[in-house]
Design a protein around this motif. Structure first.
Motif, PDB file in Angstrom:
ATOM      1  N   GLY A 206       4.038 -62.441   5.044  1.00 60.86           N
ATOM      2  CA  GLY A 206       5.211 -62.018   5.810  1.00 60.86           C
ATOM      3  C   GLY A 206       5.487 -63.055   6.886  1.00 60.86           C
ATOM      4  O   GLY A 206       5.666 -64.229   6.605  1.00 60.86           O
TER       5      GLY A 206
ATOM      6  N   ALA B 179       6.928 -57.851   5.763  1.00 59.74           N
ATOM      7  CA  ALA B 179       8.282 -58.405   5.667  1.00 59.74           C
ATOM      8  C   ALA B 179       8.333 -59.470   4.575  1.00 59.74           C
ATOM      9  O   ALA B 179       7.336 -60.136   4.297  1.00 59.74           O
ATOM     10  CB  ALA B 179       8.687 -59.017   7.004  1.00 59.74           C
ATOM     11  N   PRO B 180       9.501 -59.641   3.963  1.00 62.82           N
ATOM     12  CA  PRO B 180       9.605 -60.705   2.953  1.00 62.82           C
ATOM     13  C   PRO B 180       9.395 -62.072   3.602  1.00 62.82           C
ATOM     14  O   PRO B 180       9.861 -62.307   4.715  1.00 62.82           O
ATOM     15  CB  PRO B 180      11.036 -60.572   2.425  1.00 62.82           C
ATOM     16  CG  PRO B 180      11.712 -59.548   3.250  1.00 62.82           C
ATOM     17  CD  PRO B 180      10.719 -58.899   4.140  1.00 62.82           C
ATOM     18  N   PRO B 181       8.668 -62.961   2.943  1.00 59.19           N
ATOM     19  CA  PRO B 181       8.351 -64.255   3.555  1.00 59.19           C
ATOM     20  C   PRO B 181       9.595 -65.116   3.770  1.00 59.19           C
ATOM     21  O   PRO B 181      10.519 -65.105   2.971  1.00 59.19           O
ATOM     22  CB  PRO B 181       7.401 -64.903   2.556  1.00 59.19           C
ATOM     23  CG  PRO B 181       7.636 -64.201   1.273  1.00 59.19           C
ATOM     24  CD  PRO B 181       8.123 -62.829   1.608  1.00 59.19           C
ATOM     25  N   HIS B 182       9.598 -65.833   4.855  1.00 66.96           N
ATOM     26  CA  HIS B 182      10.687 -66.767   5.169  1.00 66.96           C
ATOM     27  C   HIS B 182      10.269 -68.144   4.656  1.00 66.96           C
ATOM     28  O   HIS B 182       9.106 -68.526   4.793  1.00 66.96           O
ATOM     29  CB  HIS B 182      10.913 -66.797   6.682  1.00 66.96           C
ATOM     30  CG  HIS B 182      12.140 -67.529   7.075  1.00 66.96           C
ATOM     31  ND1 HIS B 182      12.164 -68.891   7.213  1.00 66.96           N
ATOM     32  CD2 HIS B 182      13.397 -67.089   7.337  1.00 66.96           C
ATOM     33  CE1 HIS B 182      13.379 -69.263   7.563  1.00 66.96           C
ATOM     34  NE2 HIS B 182      14.142 -68.186   7.640  1.00 66.96           N
TER      35      HIS B 182
END
Length: 94
Positions: free
Chosen positions: A40, A28-31
């Motif tokens: 991620g 997942a794209p990093p927050h």
């Protein structure tokens, strides 16, 4: 099916579910709120600590389960199912 065999089968299926699930959240794209050294939504330092201890605990848990009276896990699981069913019924009935 004997309780130990059922627990072993459930553990294998848990691994089959956990590995792809972890891969998905790692991809997942990093927050921006994630801590440093995250991939991620997975903290790599936490992963490096949790995985070895989980593997050690798995072996200890298996040895402990083999020493137990087989009726105890069966009764414990039955109690767990009753508690879960009661909570589900309470939630559904509001």
């Amino acid at each position: 099916m004997p309780i130990l065999r059922a627990v072993g089968a459930a553990s294998v299926f848990g691994l089959v579910i956990a590995v792809p699930g972890t891969a998905v959240v790692m991809a997942a794209p990093p927050h921006p709120a994630m801590p440093p050294f995250s991939l991620g939504y997975v903290s790599l330092p936490a992963l490096a600590v949790i995985v070895p201890f989980a593997m050690l605990a798995t072996g200890a848990g298996a040895r402990f389960a083999h020493r137990l009276n087989q009726g105890l896990p069966r009764r414990g699981f039955a109690v767990l199912l009753v508690v879960v069913a009661a909570r589900m019924a309470a939630t559904a009935l509001g």
